[in-house]
Design a protein around this motif. Structure first.
Motif, mmCIF file in Angstrom:
data_model
loop_
_atom_site.group_PDB
_atom_site.id
_atom_site.type_symbol
_atom_site.label_atom_id
_atom_site.label_comp_id
_atom_site.label_asym_id
_atom_site.label_seq_id
_atom_site.Cartn_x
_atom_site.Cartn_y
_atom_site.Cartn_z
ATOM 1 N N VAL A 253 -115.096 47.923 -67.113
ATOM 2 C CA VAL A 253 -114.045 47.237 -66.377
ATOM 3 C C VAL A 253 -112.747 47.370 -67.169
ATOM 4 C CG1 VAL A 253 -113.240 45.089 -65.358
ATOM 5 C CG2 VAL A 253 -115.699 45.570 -65.451
ATOM 6 N N PHE A 255 -108.655 46.993 -66.085
ATOM 7 C CA PHE A 255 -107.658 46.827 -65.029
ATOM 8 C C PHE A 255 -106.309 47.436 -65.380
ATOM 9 C CE2 PHE A 255 -110.394 43.091 -63.833
ATOM 10 C CZ PHE A 255 -110.834 43.642 -62.637
ATOM 11 N N ALA A 270 -113.435 39.098 -64.810
ATOM 12 C CA ALA A 270 -114.455 40.102 -65.099
ATOM 13 C C ALA A 270 -115.728 39.465 -65.637
ATOM 14 C CB ALA A 270 -113.906 41.120 -66.094
ATOM 15 N N ALA A 273 -117.565 37.779 -62.778
ATOM 16 C CA ALA A 273 -118.129 38.745 -61.826
ATOM 17 C C ALA A 273 -119.338 39.458 -62.409
ATOM 18 C CB ALA A 273 -117.051 39.754 -61.430
ATOM 19 N N VAL A 317 -114.954 50.368 -63.086
ATOM 20 C CA VAL A 317 -114.098 49.487 -62.276
ATOM 21 C C VAL A 317 -112.715 49.516 -62.907
ATOM 22 C CG1 VAL A 317 -113.709 47.130 -61.453
ATOM 23 C CG2 VAL A 317 -116.053 47.994 -61.710
ATOM 24 N N CYS A 338 -109.473 48.711 -57.806
ATOM 25 C CA CYS A 338 -108.807 47.448 -57.475
ATOM 26 C C CYS A 338 -107.300 47.693 -57.552
ATOM 27 C CB CYS A 338 -109.232 46.344 -58.437
ATOM 28 S SG CYS A 338 -111.016 46.052 -58.481
ATOM 29 N N ARG A 363 -105.450 44.067 -55.268
ATOM 30 C CA ARG A 363 -105.220 43.027 -56.263
ATOM 31 C C ARG A 363 -105.058 41.649 -55.629
ATOM 32 N NH1 ARG A 363 -105.500 39.240 -58.453
ATOM 33 N NH2 ARG A 363 -104.035 38.217 -59.864
ATOM 34 N N LEU A 366 -108.407 40.145 -54.861
ATOM 35 C CA LEU A 366 -109.423 40.229 -55.904
ATOM 36 C C LEU A 366 -109.858 38.841 -56.358
ATOM 37 C CD1 LEU A 366 -110.989 42.238 -57.696
ATOM 38 C CD2 LEU A 366 -109.110 42.096 -59.340
ATOM 39 N N ARG A 370 -115.789 38.625 -54.906
ATOM 40 C CA ARG A 370 -115.665 39.956 -54.302
ATOM 41 C C ARG A 370 -115.970 41.052 -55.320
ATOM 42 N NH1 ARG A 370 -110.829 37.793 -51.370
ATOM 43 N NH2 ARG A 370 -111.430 37.640 -49.170
ATOM 44 N N LEU A 371 -115.509 40.840 -56.537
ATOM 45 C CA LEU A 371 -115.768 41.823 -57.577
ATOM 46 C C LEU A 371 -117.253 41.920 -57.874
ATOM 47 C CD1 LEU A 371 -114.620 43.788 -59.640
ATOM 48 C CD2 LEU A 371 -114.193 41.861 -61.187
ATOM 49 N N VAL A 375 -119.578 45.265 -57.485
ATOM 50 C CA VAL A 375 -120.310 45.785 -58.641
ATOM 51 C C VAL A 375 -121.787 45.933 -58.312
ATOM 52 C CG1 VAL A 375 -121.098 45.192 -60.970
ATOM 53 C CG2 VAL A 375 -118.670 44.996 -60.380
#
Length: 417
Positions: A253, A255, A270, A273, A317, A338, A363, A366, A370-371, A375
């Protein structure tokens, strides 16, 4: 022959041109890469000759003016253009002129405004290197960074007119530079033609990812990705190696500079998630002294070379910048994008349409829930994993750098003949 390469922007913008410079050297030619000074050690670590070129977009994005512009405040944006961007651009133009002395041809990122003007002054051919298909109009899809959905053939093509007029705010400054430094009058052609002919555009991505549209002219070429070859072997920190060996492959992950998502917010989201999805994770923070455990199943790292790390993870991700999409797809891993801005929504759609990643999560939409759901899809769908692996194999079979170098040499040779 000597090739001058001009690149500016973020690290993702610069890295493909590092690979191109390596390709010219491997073919027995001289190449110099002009880029913002902040990238000097990075460029030289790949054995590439470097020339500092003034515009540091990374610093601009981190400045108060840049952050205001990202928040789309029109007043702050105009202030940034007048007070910060235009002086930076002028310094970039002056440095670019020094960088191209003695060059037989010029290759430049679309953001490096000087390329075609310098080629005109030196009377040498020039080429655009495009990691994103934003330069050549097509009815197949709208210009990335302009709109996030398909508008249909005519309107899709129309969006490129807006993108191609993006230098208009700088025209007065460019004309003054042409007169004062190059001894040239105002340019009679647009920035995408040279001597009445279209400037060739070499697209630094795979045709397996973005097939060349049927309405592209012969001057638009898709070469394959330009991946740089590291000169020195990268040795991972012991904590990273130990974490990878301690359990099943984690999910990466990272971003990056997603607009509106600060580092603490991204870390919390993160962690939650990954926990909900029941998977291990590696979180790229972009800062810190070294790897550290955030939980028994999540390791935070400042950074690691994507070409080393991505083959060792279960899925990736990230924000969807072209420079991160490429190594993730080449590694054959399912990818979740994302996106927030510029070309990121485009790559999110492409990845999903190829069936190698879940639907992108913008974004503004997010959340940890949802993340986590995405995943789970990326790590639990065997068909998605199969398609991602097959795409990675196809990408790795290409040699985009060699193709780009051969195309440039062919066209330069034809002009010389």
């Amino acid at each position: 022959m000597k090739f001058a390469i001009l690149a500016t922007g973020t690290r993702g913008d610069i890295q493909p041109f590092v690979a191109l410079a390596q390709g010219f050297s491997a073919a027995g030619h001289e190449a110099v890469l002009a880029a913002p000074r902040a990238f000097e050690s990075f460029v030289r670590s790949y054995g590439v000759d470097f020339f500092p070129m003034g515009s540091d977009f990374t610093a601009l994005l981190e400045s108060p003016e840049g952050k205001a512009a990202l928040r789309e405040n029109p007043i702050k944006t105009m202030q940034a253009v007048r007070q910060t961007v235009i002086p930076m651009m002028r310094r970039m133009l002056d440095d670019a002129w020094a960088a191209v002395q003695g060059a037989d041809a010029i290759i430049y990122h679309p953001k490096a405004l000087a390329g075609v003007h310098l080629a005109e002054r030196l009377r040498v051919p020039c080429f655009i290197g495009a990691p994103v298909p934003v330069v050549v109009p097509t009815a197949t899809f709208p210009a990335p960074a302009f709109v996030s959905r398909d508008l249909g053939g005519f309107l899709n093509r129309l969006t490129y007119a807006a993108v191609r007029s993006g230098t208009r705010p700088f025209r007065k400054m460019i004309d003054a530079w042409r007169r004062e430094v190059l001894g040239l009058g105002p340019r009679r052609e647009d920035e995408f033609t040279q001597g009445g002919q279209p400037v060739p555009v070499l697209h630094a991505f795979s045709r397996h990812v973005v097939p060349p549209p049927a309405d592209w002219p012969p001057e638009a070429v898709v070469t394959g990705y330009w991946f740089a070859r590291r000169v020195q072997v990268w040795h991972p920190p012991e904590a990273l190696s130990a974490f990878l060996e301690a359990g099943p492959p984690p999910v990466y992950v990272g971003f990056g500079s997603v607009a509106g998502l600060d580092r603490d917010e991204g870390t919390r989201m993160a962690l939650e998630a990954l926990s909900q999805a029941g998977v291990r994770g590696i979180l790229a923070t972009g800062s810190g002294d070294g790897p550290r455990l955030l939980s028994p199943d999540v390791l935070a790292i400042p950074e690691a070379p994507h070409d080393w790390l991505f083959p060792r993870v279960a899925a990736v991700v990230h924000h969807g910048g072209a420079g991160t999409v490429a190594p993730g797809l080449a590694a054959g891993k399912p990818t979740l994008v994302c996106p927030a801005t510029t070309d990121q929504p485009f790559w999110g759609r492409v990845v999903h349409q190829l069936g190698v990643g879940p639907a992108p999560i913008p974004r503004r939409q997010l959340t940890a829930e949802r993340l986590a759901e995405a995943v789970r899809a990326a790590t639990g769908d065997p068909e998605m994993q199969r398609r991602a692996a097959a795409l990675g194999e196809a990408i790795r079979a290409e040699d985009g750098v060699a193709q780009a170098v051969a195309e440039i040499l062919r066209r330069v040779g034809a002009l010389a003949g």
